[in-house]
Scaffold this active site. Structure first.
Site, PDB file in Angstrom:
ATOM      1  N   GLU A  60       0.823  -1.208   0.000  1.00 43.64           N
ATOM      2  CA  GLU A  60       0.000   0.000   0.000  1.00 43.64           C
ATOM      3  C   GLU A  60       0.856   1.256   0.000  1.00 43.64           C
ATOM      4  O   GLU A  60       0.494   2.269  -0.615  1.00 43.64           O
ATOM      5  CB  GLU A  60      -0.943  -0.008   1.206  1.00 43.64           C
ATOM      6  CG  GLU A  60      -2.019  -1.070   1.185  1.00 43.64           C
ATOM      7  CD  GLU A  60      -1.522  -2.445   1.609  1.00 43.64           C
ATOM      8  OE1 GLU A  60      -2.268  -3.417   1.439  1.00 43.64           O
ATOM      9  OE2 GLU A  60      -0.376  -2.563   2.104  1.00 43.64           O
ATOM     10  N   GLY A 312      13.225  -3.007   0.235  1.00 43.09           N
ATOM     11  CA  GLY A 312      13.140  -1.835  -0.607  1.00 43.09           C
ATOM     12  C   GLY A 312      13.925  -1.858  -1.895  1.00 43.09           C
ATOM     13  O   GLY A 312      13.941  -0.864  -2.626  1.00 43.09           O
ATOM     14  N   GLU A 313      14.586  -2.964  -2.229  1.00 39.05           N
ATOM     15  CA  GLU A 313      15.425  -3.008  -3.425  1.00 39.05           C
ATOM     16  C   GLU A 313      14.806  -3.755  -4.594  1.00 39.05           C
ATOM     17  O   GLU A 313      15.228  -3.572  -5.740  1.00 39.05           O
ATOM     18  CB  GLU A 313      16.769  -3.673  -3.098  1.00 39.05           C
ATOM     19  CG  GLU A 313      17.688  -2.877  -2.216  1.00 39.05           C
ATOM     20  CD  GLU A 313      19.082  -3.483  -2.201  1.00 39.05           C
ATOM     21  OE1 GLU A 313      19.956  -2.940  -2.904  1.00 39.05           O
ATOM     22  OE2 GLU A 313      19.284  -4.512  -1.521  1.00 39.05           O
ATOM     23  N   ASN A 337       2.861  -8.102  -7.158  1.00 37.48           N
ATOM     24  CA  ASN A 337       2.733  -7.096  -8.217  1.00 37.48           C
ATOM     25  C   ASN A 337       3.582  -7.423  -9.448  1.00 37.48           C
ATOM     26  O   ASN A 337       4.813  -7.336  -9.398  1.00 37.48           O
ATOM     27  CB  ASN A 337       3.148  -5.737  -7.645  1.00 37.48           C
ATOM     28  CG  ASN A 337       2.853  -4.601  -8.594  1.00 37.48           C
ATOM     29  OD1 ASN A 337       2.417  -4.803  -9.717  1.00 37.48           O
ATOM     30  ND2 ASN A 337       3.100  -3.393  -8.140  1.00 37.48           N
ATOM     31  N   PRO A 338       2.943  -7.755 -10.599  1.00 41.60           N
ATOM     32  CA  PRO A 338       3.716  -8.055 -11.817  1.00 41.60           C
ATOM     33  C   PRO A 338       4.070  -6.800 -12.613  1.00 41.60           C
ATOM     34  O   PRO A 338       4.786  -6.884 -13.612  1.00 41.60           O
ATOM     35  CB  PRO A 338       2.760  -8.937 -12.616  1.00 41.60           C
ATOM     36  CG  PRO A 338       1.406  -8.403 -12.267  1.00 41.60           C
ATOM     37  CD  PRO A 338       1.499  -7.956 -10.815  1.00 41.60           C
ATOM     38  N   LEU A 339       3.553  -5.650 -12.198  1.00 44.00           N
ATOM     39  CA  LEU A 339       3.780  -4.420 -12.958  1.00 44.00           C
ATOM     40  C   LEU A 339       5.194  -3.889 -12.779  1.00 44.00           C
ATOM     41  O   LEU A 339       5.724  -3.199 -13.656  1.00 44.00           O
ATOM     42  CB  LEU A 339       2.772  -3.347 -12.542  1.00 44.00           C
ATOM     43  CG  LEU A 339       1.295  -3.712 -12.744  1.00 44.00           C
ATOM     44  CD1 LEU A 339       0.397  -2.613 -12.191  1.00 44.00           C
ATOM     45  CD2 LEU A 339       0.997  -3.965 -14.212  1.00 44.00           C
ATOM     46  N   GLU A 340       5.821  -4.178 -11.635  1.00 43.34           N
ATOM     47  CA  GLU A 340       7.168  -3.659 -11.369  1.00 43.34           C
ATOM     48  C   GLU A 340       8.183  -4.147 -12.410  1.00 43.34           C
ATOM     49  O   GLU A 340       8.901  -3.338 -12.998  1.00 43.34           O
ATOM     50  CB  GLU A 340       7.597  -4.013  -9.952  1.00 43.34           C
ATOM     51  CG  GLU A 340       6.791  -3.276  -8.885  1.00 43.34           C
ATOM     52  CD  GLU A 340       7.127  -3.725  -7.483  1.00 43.34           C
ATOM     53  OE1 GLU A 340       7.646  -4.868  -7.310  1.00 43.34           O
ATOM     54  OE2 GLU A 340       6.871  -2.961  -6.529  1.00 43.34           O
TER      55      GLU A 340
END
Length: 437
Positions: A60, A312-313, A337-340
Site C-alpha cells: 500500500e 526496498g530493493e 505485483n507483476p507491474l514492477e
C-alpha cells in the site's frame, strides 16, 4: 450496529490483549509504535491542517507513493501525515516518501485510541489506501465532519462474500465515506451492492500502474551495470524471482538447478516475501549444493545465487533481470505485483493464483502488436510447477527476440493504463473544495 461492534470489541479485549502480548514478546511484532497505536502521540505544533494518508504495509505504501508526492506538490499549504500498520510499511514510507512531514502508526480501532489520534493529527482530509474499513475510525471522522476518501479501492470476490453477510452494518459504515476511488467497474459494482452510495463511487483505475511508471522514472534501469553491481557478469543472463512465498522457494531453486545444466552462465536473485524465511532458503541452497550470497553480507562475487535479505530493493533490481518471476502465484496466496518488472521492459512469469492482481495479470497476458504477450502464466498444480518453470524460463533464455518483444509489450501496457494518479488528485481537490461531501 456501532454499539454492538464496540460491545463485541470490549468482550474480546482480554483475548485480543493476550494475542497482542504474544505477538509483541514472542514474535517481536507491534513493539514499535505501541503507544501511538493507542493514540498517545503528539506532532510538532503547526498552523497548517493535515492531509492524512494511511497505507497498511509495503504494498500500500508503494501504491501511495506517487499520490503522496502529488499531494505535497499540488497542496503545499497542508502538512502531509503518513500512517502505516506494520513496521515494514513504516520503513518503506520513510524511504519512499521523504516529503512526509510526519510518520505515525495507525491507531487501534478503539473509540478512545481513534479519538486521541484524530485530535493529534487534526486532518482536513483522510485518504485510506485500498480496502481499509475500520468502523470506529470511519464513524469518528463522520461525526467530526472530516472528509474521507478510500483510494485505489479493491473488493475481491472473497472479501465481497464476507462483507455481504454484514450488509446492514456495512451500509451504515460505507455511508460515512465521502468518495470511493475504485480500480475497476467490478469493484464499483460490489461496493454498490454492499450499500455504498452510488454517486460517491468513481472508477479511476489502479494507482499501481502509476507507481510502476514513477519507480522507473526515479530509478532508471541499466541492466548490465546493475548486474555488475550485484556481483554477476554484466552480459550473463539473470533470473530474478521476487516476493517468493513459502512452498515456492524449493520449486524455484530446483528449476534453477536444472536450468544451470543447459545455461551454465545463468544466475538467480531470490527475494523472499518475508525475511524470516531466509534461514530456510539457506538450508535448501546448501542441500542442493548451490553457492549463494546474502545481499546484506559483504561477500566476494562469483556465486550463482544472491538471496535478497534487504528491504526496498526488489523493484529496482527487476531492472537487472533477463526474465522475472513474481511469487505468491504458485501457491494460493493471490499473487504479488507483476507491474514492477513489466514497467522495466522485463518479460514476466507468474503462476495461476493471481487473484490480487487479476486485472494486471489479464492485461499482461494479452497478445501485443508483435504477437507477444508481456507475461506468461505457469499453469497447473505446485507439483508440476518446477518442470513448467524450466520450460518457460528456458524458452525466454533461448529466444532473445521473444524476450525482447515481451519486455516491450510490458512497458506499453503499463504506460497505457497509467493515469489513475491524476484522476485521484482531482477527486481530492473536489473534497478539499467542499464539492465531494
Amino acid at each position: 450496529m456501532a454499539l454492538l461492534y464496540n460491545f463485541l470489541l470490549l468482550v474480546s479485549l482480554p483475548v485480543l490483549g493476550l494475542v497482542f502480548t504474544y505477538q509483541a514478546i514472542i514474535k517481536g511484532k507491534w513493539r514499535r509504535g505501541f503507544w501511538q497505536r493507542l493514540g498517545f502521540f503528539s506532532l510538532p505544533p503547526s498552523s497548517q491542517k493535515a492531509l492524512w494518508i494511511h497505507a497498511v504495509s509495503v504494498g500500500e505504501v508503494h501504491a501511495a507513493t506517487p499520490l503522496a508526492k502529488g499531494l505535497k506538490e499540488r497542496f503545499p499549504g497542508f502538512r502531509l501525515v503518513i500512517s502505516t500498520t506494520t513496521e515494514t510499511g513504516q520503513e518503506a514510507a520513510r524511504r519512499r516518501i521523504p516529503e512526509a512531514d510526519s510518520l505515525i502508526y495507525f491507531p487501534l480501532d478503539l473509540p478512545f485510541s481513534v479519538a486521541k489520534a484524530v485530535r493529534a493529527v487534526d486532518p482536513r482530509l483522510v485518504v485510506l489506501m485500498e480496502t481499509e474499513i475500520w468502523p470506529n475510525f470511519l464513524l469518528h471522522l463522520r461525526r467530526r465532519q472530516i472528509p474521507l476518501m478510500i483510494a485505489n479501492c479493491r473488493i475481491s470476490p472473497r472479501s465481497y462474500r464476507g462483507y455481504r453477510r454484514l450488509r446492514p452494518f456495512m451500509r451504515r459504515i460505507l455511508s460515512g465515506v465521502s468518495l470511493f476511488s475504485v480500480q475497476t467497474e467490478d469493484d464499483a459494482e460490489r461496493l454498490r451492492r454492499l450499500g455504498a452510495p452510488v454517486d460517491r463511487v468513481r472508477v479511476t483505475g489502479n494507482l499501481k500502474f502509476d507507481e510502476a511508471v514513477h519507480a522507473v522514472l526515479s530509478f532508471p534501469s541499466r541492466p548490465e551495470a546493475l548486474r555488475e553491481s550485484l556481483g554477476f557478469s554484466p552480459q550473463s543472463p539473470l533470473w530474478v524471482a521476487g516476493s517468493i512465498h513459502p512452498g515456492e522457494e524449493e520449486v524455484i531453486l530446483g528449476a534453477f538447478s536444472s536450468l544451470r545444466d543447459r545455461h551454465p552462465g545463468l544466475s538467480l536473485v531470490l527475494a523472499p516475501r518475508r525475511l524470516n524465511h531466509v534461514p530456510e532458503i539457506e538450508a535448501m541452497l546448501q542441500g542442493l549444493g548451490l553457492g549463494y550470497r546474502l545481499r546484506s553480507v559483504s561477500a566476494p562475487p562469483g556465486t550463482p545465487v544472491l538471496v535478497l535479505d534487504t528491504l526496498g530493493e526488489l523493484a529496482s533490481l527487476y531492472g537487472a533481470a533477463t526474465v522475472a518471476f513474481v511469487g505468491g502465484s504458485l501457491v494460493p496466496w493471490g499473487g504479488q505485483n507483476p507491474l514492477e518488472p513489466a514497467a522495466r521492459g522485463v518479460p514476466v512469469l507468474f503462476g495461476s493464483h493471481m487473484q490480487n492482481f487479476r486485472e494486471a495479470a489479464t492485461l499482461l497476458k494479452v497478445l501485443g502488436e508483435g504477437g507477444a504477450p508481456a507475461a506468461l502464466e505457469v499453469p497447473g498444480p505446485l507439483a508440476d510447477a518446477g518442470s513448467k518453470l524450466v520450460e518457460a524460463v528456458g524458452r525466454l533464455l533461448e529466444d532473445p527476440g521473444l524476450a525482447r518483444a515481451m519486455g516491450e509489450q510490458g512497458e506499453k501496457v503499463v504506460r497505457a493504463h497509467a493515469g489513475a494518479l491524476e484522476r485521484n488528485l482531482e477527486l481530492i481537490a473536489e473534497l478539499l473544495a467542499g464539492e465531494g461531501n
